[in-house]
Design an enzyme around this catalytic site. Structure first.
Site, mmCIF file in Angstrom:
data_model
loop_
_atom_site.group_PDB
_atom_site.id
_atom_site.type_symbol
_atom_site.label_atom_id
_atom_site.label_comp_id
_atom_site.label_asym_id
_atom_site.label_seq_id
_atom_site.Cartn_x
_atom_site.Cartn_y
_atom_site.Cartn_z
ATOM 1 N N GLY A 83 0.978 -1.751 -0.004
ATOM 2 C CA GLY A 83 0.354 0.012 -0.288
ATOM 3 C C GLY A 83 0.978 1.551 -0.174
ATOM 4 O O GLY A 83 0.728 2.461 -0.263
ATOM 5 N N ASP B 49 0.377 2.919 4.024
ATOM 6 C CA ASP B 49 -0.788 3.846 3.401
ATOM 7 C C ASP B 49 -1.595 3.952 4.600
ATOM 8 O O ASP B 49 -2.243 6.123 4.854
ATOM 9 C CB ASP B 49 -1.446 2.694 2.293
ATOM 10 C CG ASP B 49 -1.788 1.933 3.318
ATOM 11 O OD1 ASP B 49 -1.764 0.894 4.252
ATOM 12 O OD2 ASP B 49 -2.208 1.252 1.740
ATOM 13 N N ASP C 1 -5.378 2.482 10.610
ATOM 14 C CA ASP C 1 -6.632 2.500 10.456
ATOM 15 C C ASP C 1 -7.094 2.287 11.966
ATOM 16 O O ASP C 1 -7.114 2.607 12.907
ATOM 17 C CB ASP C 1 -7.146 0.657 9.396
ATOM 18 C CG ASP C 1 -8.518 1.335 9.305
ATOM 19 O OD1 ASP C 1 -9.828 1.667 9.785
ATOM 20 O OD2 ASP C 1 -9.189 -0.014 9.295
ATOM 21 N N THR C 2 -7.217 0.626 12.155
ATOM 22 C CA THR C 2 -7.592 0.215 13.894
ATOM 23 C C THR C 2 -5.753 0.471 14.706
ATOM 24 O O THR C 2 -5.705 1.307 15.617
ATOM 25 C CB THR C 2 -7.441 -1.296 13.977
ATOM 26 O OG1 THR C 2 -6.582 -2.364 13.674
ATOM 27 C CG2 THR C 2 -8.477 -1.825 13.737
ATOM 28 N N THR D 65 -1.736 -2.833 12.439
ATOM 29 C CA THR D 65 -0.755 -3.596 11.947
ATOM 30 C C THR D 65 0.291 -2.446 12.336
ATOM 31 O O THR D 65 1.262 -2.998 12.053
ATOM 32 C CB THR D 65 -0.979 -2.806 9.695
ATOM 33 O OG1 THR D 65 -2.192 -3.586 9.770
ATOM 34 C CG2 THR D 65 0.014 -3.269 9.297
ATOM 35 N N LYS E 181 -7.367 7.022 10.445
ATOM 36 C CA LYS E 181 -8.706 7.541 10.398
ATOM 37 C C LYS E 181 -8.855 7.410 11.891
ATOM 38 O O LYS E 181 -9.248 6.206 13.147
ATOM 39 C CB LYS E 181 -9.731 5.544 10.124
ATOM 40 C CG LYS E 181 -9.614 6.297 8.829
ATOM 41 C CD LYS E 181 -10.592 4.262 8.332
ATOM 42 C CE LYS E 181 -10.495 3.770 6.931
ATOM 43 N NZ LYS E 181 -11.266 2.641 6.649
ATOM 44 N N ASP F 55 -5.719 -1.011 -1.835
ATOM 45 C CA ASP F 55 -6.319 -1.290 -2.207
ATOM 46 C C ASP F 55 -7.689 -2.092 -2.191
ATOM 47 O O ASP F 55 -7.768 -1.721 -0.901
ATOM 48 C CB ASP F 55 -5.691 -2.291 -2.917
ATOM 49 C CG ASP F 55 -5.865 -3.128 -1.387
ATOM 50 O OD1 ASP F 55 -5.403 -3.325 -0.466
ATOM 51 O OD2 ASP F 55 -5.957 -4.693 -1.888
ATOM 52 N N ARG G 217 -4.776 0.765 -6.797
ATOM 53 C CA ARG G 217 -3.551 1.053 -6.237
ATOM 54 C C ARG G 217 -3.377 1.559 -7.339
ATOM 55 O O ARG G 217 -2.946 3.470 -6.381
ATOM 56 C CB ARG G 217 -2.686 0.415 -6.226
ATOM 57 C CG ARG G 217 -3.395 -1.449 -5.198
ATOM 58 C CD ARG G 217 -1.731 -1.679 -4.364
ATOM 59 N NE ARG G 217 -2.380 -2.749 -4.256
ATOM 60 C CZ ARG G 217 -2.390 -3.511 -2.565
ATOM 61 N NH1 ARG G 217 -2.577 -2.212 -1.558
ATOM 62 N NH2 ARG G 217 -2.688 -4.854 -2.430
HETATM 63 P P1 IMP Z 1 -4.757 -1.366 10.499
HETATM 64 O O1 IMP Z 1 -3.888 -2.646 11.255
HETATM 65 O O2 IMP Z 1 -6.526 -1.658 11.026
HETATM 66 O O3 IMP Z 1 -4.280 -0.696 10.911
HETATM 67 O O4 IMP Z 1 -5.403 -1.933 9.288
HETATM 68 C C1 IMP Z 1 -3.951 -1.621 7.959
HETATM 69 C C2 IMP Z 1 -3.930 -2.302 6.973
HETATM 70 O O5 IMP Z 1 -5.364 -2.183 6.308
HETATM 71 C C3 IMP Z 1 -3.846 -1.016 5.595
HETATM 72 O O6 IMP Z 1 -1.855 -1.365 5.789
HETATM 73 C C4 IMP Z 1 -4.732 -1.901 4.607
HETATM 74 O O7 IMP Z 1 -4.002 -2.430 4.335
HETATM 75 C C5 IMP Z 1 -6.175 -2.072 5.315
HETATM 76 N N1 IMP Z 1 -7.052 -1.045 5.453
HETATM 77 C C6 IMP Z 1 -7.537 -0.090 6.361
HETATM 78 N N2 IMP Z 1 -8.638 0.451 6.478
HETATM 79 C C7 IMP Z 1 -8.774 0.337 4.799
HETATM 80 C C8 IMP Z 1 -8.839 1.541 3.417
HETATM 81 O O8 IMP Z 1 -9.820 2.424 3.941
HETATM 82 N N3 IMP Z 1 -8.908 1.523 2.685
HETATM 83 C C9 IMP Z 1 -7.976 0.219 1.943
HETATM 84 N N4 IMP Z 1 -7.697 -0.691 2.675
HETATM 85 C C10 IMP Z 1 -7.588 -0.064 4.184
HETATM 86 MG MG MG Z 2 -4.135 -2.758 2.187
#
Ligand code: IMP
Ligand code: MG
Length: 176
Positions: free
Chosen positions: A38, A94, A97-98, A101, A125, A153, A159
């Site tokens: 990403g 990229d 979100d939570t 990752t 977010k 994506d 992408r």
């Molecule tokens: P996290 O671990 O919840 O912070 O999520 C991170 C990963 O979830 C990112 O690297 C993305 O691959 C995917 N992701 C989270 N939100 C989105 C979104 O709105 N669009 C696309 N991918 C997302």
């Molecule tokens: Mg992704």
């Protein structure tokens, strides 16, 4: 598809981030750990806006389960990663979100004894954050919407879009 952040706004903000990073890391050679896949578009644009010495190295992180966002266990592949010992490291992804990752990646990288370890993302977010820390550098805070483009994506589609957009049901159906 509705455009949330235009190509122009992304470009201006990436330039600002590059200037900020150049100032913050001046005199401290930077190692950018770019998270596949990403961050690729952001990586290519951002490094050309950084005027101080830097290295780029790659790591891949994916979570089993969801096609949309993180759910389940994180799988990290660091077979391409260079030595981080004593380096000033910036993890580039990229989206935050939570935050799980990046949380997993930071724990994974910390044991390689970097001199410092910070995080930069294009998007954050805030409403979805589930971890106790925040990204150190962030391009844009966005609402809790699923977005694609500029590296992000859905099922590995979209992408290449030069903007950040909110796909509608029809867009998602077409992405097989
Ligand atoms: P996290 O671990 O919840 O912070 O999520 C991170 C990963 O979830 C990112 O690297 C993305 O691959 C995917 N992701 C989270 N939100 C989105 C979104 O709105 N669009 C696309 N991918 C997302
Ligand atoms: Mg992704």
């Amino acid at each position: 598809m509705r455009i949330l952040i235009s190509e122009q706004r992304i470009s201006e903000r990436v330039q600002q981030l590059g200037q900020q990073l150049s100032a913050d890391y001046s005199g401290r050679p930077l190692t950018i750990v770019a998270v596949l896949t990403g961050s690729l578009v952001l990586l290519a644009d951002l490094i050309r806006c950084i005027s101080t010495p830097l290295k780029v190295t790659l790591i891949s992180a994916s979570s089993y389960g969801g096609t949309r966002t993180t759910s389940g266990e994180l799988s990290i592949n660091d077979s391409m990663l260079s030595d981080l010992t004593g380096r000033d490291v910036l993890v580039l992804d990229d989206i935050f979100d939570t935050g799980r990752t990046i949380d997993g990646l930071l724990q994974h990288l910390q044991v390689r004894n970097p001199a410092s370890l910070k995080t930069a993302v294009l998007l954050w977010k805030p409403a979805r954050t589930e971890v106790s820390f925040r990204p150190d550098y962030c391009g844009f805070q966005i609402p809790d919407e699923f977005v694609v483009g500029y590296g992000l994506d859905y099922n590995d589609h979209f992408r290449h879009l030069p903007f950040i957009g909110i796909p509608d049901a029809e867009d998602l159906q077409a992405a097989v």
